[in-house]
Design an enzyme around this catalytic site. Structure first.
Site: not given
Ligand code: DC
Length: 345
Positions: A7, A63, A115
């Site tokens: 993540r 990309r 987090r």
């Protein structure tokens, strides 16, 4: 091999194509670097963006950095009151031999708040020491590296290595184009052991060869070239991502490691700095002219402070230490206190 998920999340300052793609690219590069991923092992990436991002699909950044075979999908997030704004998240699926628990998830900028546990676990200690030539940076950085088991990164040595390459290969160090053209051929490698750094140009150990006055002069010139700086800054940041470092230079706290936990700016009167340099040379059996050394130092200070790109400057959150009247042990202990406060706090 099994499928693992990593993540990541980052916030960007503006909803414009450049900011969204640069932020997404940075997050993907960090995920790749921190997990040692080969691009071909990425099987798919899901991107989400908050509803205030409308300028570009974040997947375009994947990309752009060569992720061409993986399946990509972009979706818009639910809007929940009070949630982060201008936030891009990814879930990267990779094929790996490692366990899921060994994956490093990456949370950057405002997304660090999502987090804090992971950010703390992943964060390495970075000590940034900046200041003019002869202010005692490298001597004290080596002492701190030993005492606190940090890897010492002497960024001046990198600019010197580029300077030496130009000097030896007759490249005009005043020409940004000429130097930019050979940059790809310059292979700089660092080796560290016991708080000491050795520097190589390809296979050749140039640790001593870069210390001449001529190499210093060339270093100061190539250090003003933006292409040189961006290549070396990328290398410096990648070193600090992998390990805890004490890094010295001119733009470490203000540019290279803006998030460093400890930032110090060492200064000293120019006469004292020239005196120290003469002393160093005398120890090597070289008799130097102090007035000439002082002039050379002043010229280098001028170049370093006045160049357009990442000049020598005091980072707003740096602690300034004037070392003119201090012994090296006193300087080491003053910075040591700052490090210990951070480690404890
Ligand atoms: O610290 P030093 O004398 O070894 O540095 C050599 C040159 O490189 C000096 O002119 C300043 C420049 N330099 C720089 O521009 N940015 C850095 N981070 C480190 C050094």
């Amino acid at each position: 091999m099994a499928t693992r998920c990593i993540r990541g999340a980052i916030t960007v300052e503006a909803d414009d194509r450049t900011a969204v793609l640069a932020g997404t690219e940075r997050m993907l590069r960090e995920i790749i670097a921190q997990n040692n991923i080969k691009i071909e092992d990425i099987s798919s990436i899901i991107f989400t963006a908050t509803d205030d991002i409308k300028s570009v699909y974040p997947a375009v950044a994947a990309r752009a950095i060569g992720i061409v075979d993986a399946a990509l999908m972009c979706v818009q997030e639910l809007y929940i009151e009070g949630s982060l704004r201008k936030c891009i998240r990814v879930m990267v699926s990779i094929e790996s031999d490692k366990a899921q628990s060994e994956m490093n998830h990456v949370y950057l900028e405002g997304a660090k708040a999502l987090r804090p546990d992971i950010v703390k676990k992943n964060s390495k200690l970075a000590v940034a020491i900046d200041g003019p030539a002869g202010s005692g940076k490298s001597t004290v950085a080596k002492l701190l590296a030993k005492k606190y088991s940090l890897v010492y990164v002497d960024t001046g040595a990198m600019y010197r290595a580029v300077g030496l390459y130009c000097l030896e290969n007759n490249i005009d160090a005043d020409s940004a184009d000429a130097v930019a053209q050979v940059l790809e051929d310059i292979d700089i490698r660092l080796e560290n052991s016991e708080g000491m750094q050795r520097i190589y140009l390809a296979e050749r150990d140039v640790t001593d060869a870069i210390r001449t006055q001529k190499a210093a002069e060339y270093a100061s010139k190539v250090a003003a070239i933006p292409a040189v700086r961006s290549a070396l800054v990328e290398l410096q940041r990648s070193l600090a991502e992998k390990q805890s470092v004490v890094m010295d230079g001119r733009d470490i706290g203000s540019n290279v490691l803006k998030d460093a936990q400890v930032k110090v700016y060492l200064d000293a009167a120019v006469g004292e700095r020239a005196e120290r340099r003469c002393h160093e040379l005398a120890e090597k059996g070289i008799v130097a002219d102090k007035t000439k050394i002082e002039q050379e130092i002043e010229q280098r200070d001028k170049n370093d402070k006045n160049r357009q790109c990442n000049p020598l400057t005091v980072a707003p959150d740096a602690v300034i230490i004037d070392t003119t009247e201090m012994s090296i042990e006193e300087v080491r202990d003053a910075i040591g206190k700052l490090i210990e406060n951070k480690i404890k706090g």
